[in-house]
Design a protein around this motif. Structure first.
Motif, short mmCIF file in Angstrom:
data_model
loop_
_atom_site.label_atom_id
_atom_site.label_comp_id
_atom_site.label_asym_id
_atom_site.label_seq_id
_atom_site.Cartn_x
_atom_site.Cartn_y
_atom_site.Cartn_z
N SER A 1 0.80 -1.13 -0.11
CA SER A 1 -0.17 -0.22 0.08
C SER A 1 0.80 1.16 0.13
CB SER A 1 -0.95 0.12 1.23
OG SER A 1 -0.26 -0.14 2.38
N TRP B 1 -0.54 2.37 -3.52
CA TRP B 1 -1.66 3.37 -3.21
C TRP B 1 -1.31 4.77 -3.40
CZ3 TRP B 1 -3.50 5.28 2.22
CH2 TRP B 1 -4.65 5.80 1.77
N ILE C 1 -7.35 -3.16 3.22
CA ILE C 1 -8.14 -2.08 4.50
C ILE C 1 -8.26 -3.25 5.64
CG2 ILE C 1 -9.99 -0.75 5.48
CD1 ILE C 1 -10.69 -0.08 2.52
N ILE D 1 -11.62 2.54 10.60
CA ILE D 1 -10.71 1.78 10.28
C ILE D 1 -9.65 1.45 11.50
CG2 ILE D 1 -8.65 2.08 8.69
CD1 ILE D 1 -10.07 3.89 6.88
N TYR E 1 -6.57 0.25 11.31
CA TYR E 1 -5.29 0.82 10.91
C TYR E 1 -5.14 0.64 9.71
CZ TYR E 1 -3.93 -4.12 11.13
OH TYR E 1 -3.77 -5.55 11.13
N LEU E 2 -3.95 1.09 8.95
CA LEU E 2 -3.71 1.13 7.72
C LEU E 2 -1.99 0.90 7.45
CD1 LEU E 2 -5.58 3.95 6.08
CD2 LEU E 2 -5.97 1.50 5.78
N SER E 3 -1.55 -0.44 6.94
CA SER E 3 -0.28 -0.81 6.70
C SER E 3 0.87 0.20 6.36
CB SER E 3 -0.28 -2.06 5.89
OG SER E 3 -1.10 -2.88 6.22
N SER F 1 -15.61 -4.66 7.49
CA SER F 1 -15.09 -3.10 7.04
C SER F 1 -16.30 -2.34 6.38
CB SER F 1 -13.95 -3.37 6.21
OG SER F 1 -13.59 -1.80 5.79
#
Length: 615
Positions: free
Chosen positions: A160, A164, A297, A352, A354-356, A425
């Protein structure tokens, strides 16, 4: 011959901050080759992303909705007085990220997804070079430093960070943080002012990439205290602290001007979110060492949490194991991880976990820790086995990375992947529902919004979206119920008021519609349609003067608003202002010469003017 080599290696492990370590033969003969490998292998791995589109996960709010702002390069200074979404309503201050998108648009000649991806790829290549040089500053041999760099940059946990586009801020943060640390170490070794200025400049740039950089001075100070042989406070350190203060003060003031008082929201920013986000520490370690079940996600998993706790326990054990005499280097790696992961935990998104991509910089500390654990003699005694293991692991993570990156190819693929990987999610189902509406697949959209609300009943946006979908499907009663529910969940959410007002007016509930639109206009006074609809409702209640005032506002905002001109002409006709009504009819016909309503009204007006029955 082996004894001197062992002695030489042991010497290299001592005080890397202040000692010049002699280069091994490979470094003297092939430094460019090594740097090129560190750059090109990660770049080649992500080249397929050049064909990818954006994902509609933040990039639509950061880039697509602001394309006119980003396309005008004269707005570059304004990037430093706006939040990342250019809305003055988010807590994210990323001016260099915004600036980099503006540069992308200028270089590629427009809003081109391939250019955003190309910049991310090139940044990863430069990070590969700097990460290798950073590891070498800790006297890690090239045989470990280069594979460690390549495996890190190819790790599926960081897909990501590259694939991303909105993760640009983390790439820039990583780049300038590593650069700043390299110059800091060189400054301590060589005591030359240019290294200090380069260190300070890189640190300042890192600050304007992401807030995490505000914690870097703690690491700089810790490095000095741990590794410097003579810890005397000298005048030059006063200068260093003054430079940090100058950068920090300027950054803090600009950030305050850009995001306002958002940090007063203690429910989403501060100590409470840190406690809510505590599981990200073990889960990041779990996915780093066991690259399995890495979602685009992600959601918290007890398996990953427990596995991460076990891994962290081993890390603490080995940190205090002093058999090889490098305890302080290992502890510094752990400190790096903890100090730089804490800022990522200060903010809590209600939807959310967390995001990596936020782990990209902090886990460098764990990489450093792990490489310091590897005995240098392994590469000498078991070269074939060690190389084979490294190559096998690199190929494994690279294959996983290429496979996982495909999820970012386009919005529908992204959200199909997100909903399949994480069935809890709500934001994934809601956002996919938005895409289904754009495809006119209202049944699929309704199913996604139902799922999002089922997962999180307090989801105001999903509730509103469900109501909007119902209105498109003709279920106006169901739509009004959802709009009312969305408003009860968030009184400051403007969109439900607008659509509720429109439906009420279409159903003849004029007073209710006017009340809804009054609330909407109080929250958003720039939508001409809101004034036009309210004017229609006022006219239906015979408040023609008030209606004309709304139509006036609508055409002021949108000078080409045909419906507002038409409605104003009718209101003026009702007040017997035949001349004014005729003028508005002519404006309608200038836009749409075949407009039947305007032609009929104009004929009526002219007839009345001839008979003298009008004003």
């Amino acid at each position: 011959m082996k004894k001197p080599e062992k002695k030489h290696t042991a010497k290299k492990r001592m005080n890397p901050a202040v000692m010049e370590t002699p280069a091994v033969t490979e470094e003297k003969t092939q430094p460019i080759t090594i740097i090129l490998l560190a750059f090109f292998i990660p770049v080649l791995l992500y080249l397929p992303t050049l064909t990818f589109d954006l994902t509609s996960f933040d990039d639509n709010g950061i880039i697509t909705k602001n394309i006119s702002f980003l396309s005008d390069f004269s707005n570059a200074p304004k990037a430093f007085i706006n939040d990342a979404f250019i809305v003055k309503m988010s807590p994210f201050y990323r001016p260099l990220q915004t600036f980099s998108y503006m540069v992308d648009i200028q270089l590629s000649g427009g809003d081109n997804a391939w250019m955003y991806h190309l910049t991310n790829i090139l940044l990863l290549g430069m990070i590969g070079c700097l990460l290798f040089l950073f590891l070498k500053r800790f006297s890690i041999c090239t045989e470990y430093a280069l594979p460690g760099t390549l495996i890190y940059c190819s790790h599926p946990l960081f897909v990501s960070s590259v694939a991303w586009v909105p993760a640009r801020g983390d790439l820039l943060l990583m780049l300038f943080s590593l650069l700043s640390f390299i110059f800091f170490i060189d400054y301590l070794r060589k005591r030359k002012l240019p290294y200090l200025l380069l260190h300070w400049s890189a640190f300042t740039l890192a600050l304007f990439c992401k807030e995490t950089a505000a914690f870097l001075p703690f690491l700089f100070i810790l490095y000095y205290l741990v590794f410097a042989q003579v810890k005397l406070f000298e005048k030059r350190f006063i200068l260093t602290l003054m430079l940090y203060a100058i950068s920090g003060t300027g950054w803090y003031w600009l950030r305050s001007q850009s995001i306002g008082n958002f940090t007063n929201r203690t429910d989403v920013f501060g100590l409470v979110p840190i406690l809510s986000n505590a599981r990200t520490i073990p889960e990041s370690l779990s996915m780093f060492f066991i690259p399995y079940d890495i979602a685009v996600i992600p959601g918290f998993s007890w398996f990953k949490t427990i596995a991460g706790v076990v891994i962290f326990s081993f890390i603490i054990y080995f940190s205090f194991n002093n058999k090889r005499g490098i305890r302080k280097e290992k502890l510094f790696g752990v400190a790096w991880f903890l100090l730089l992961i804490i800022p990522t935990m200060l903010f809590k998104h209600v939807l959310i976990d967390y995001l990596s991509h936020r782990f990209f910089l902090p886990l460098v500390g764990i990489l450093l820790f792990f490489l310091l654990l590897l005995p240098p003699q392994w590469i000498q005694k078991h070269k074939r086995i060690v190389y084979s293991a490294m190559i096998a692991f690199f190929l494994l993570v690279s294959f996983s990375t290429v496979t996982k990156s495909l999820a970012y190819a386009n919005p529908i693929t992204f959200y199909n992947t997100a909903t399949s990987q994480n069935k809890h999610s709500a934001i994934s189902f809601n956002n996919r529902g938005d895409l289904q509406i754009k495809k006119n697949d209202y049944g699929a959209a309704l199913a996604d919004f139902n799922k999002a609300v089922e997962i999180y009943p307090g989801y105001d946006q999903a509730t509103y979206n469900r109501g909007y979908t119902k209105s498109l499907m003709g279920d106006k009663k169901g739509a009004l119920e959802d709009f009312k529910k969305a408003i009860s969940l968030n009184r400051n959410y403007a969109d439900p008021y607008y659509h509720s007002g429109v439906i009420n007016i279409e159903l003849g509930n004029f007073k209710e519609g006017i009340d809804d639109l009054n609330h909407f206009i109080a929250l958003n006074s720039t939508l001409p349609d809101a004034y036009n609809y309210r004017g229609r409702a006022l006219g239906s209640l015979n408040y023609f003067k008030e209606a004309i005032a709304d139509f006036d506002k609508a055409v002021e905002i949108n000078p080409g608003f045909l419906q507002a001109f038409g409605n104003r002409s009718i209101a003026k006709y009702q007040l017997k202002d035949l001349t004014g009504s005729l003028v508005d009819c002519e404006k309608v016909l200038a836009i749409d010469p075949q407009n039947a309503n305007a032609l009929n009204l104009m004929a009526m007006i002219k007839q009345e003017m001839l008979t003298g029955s009008g004003k």
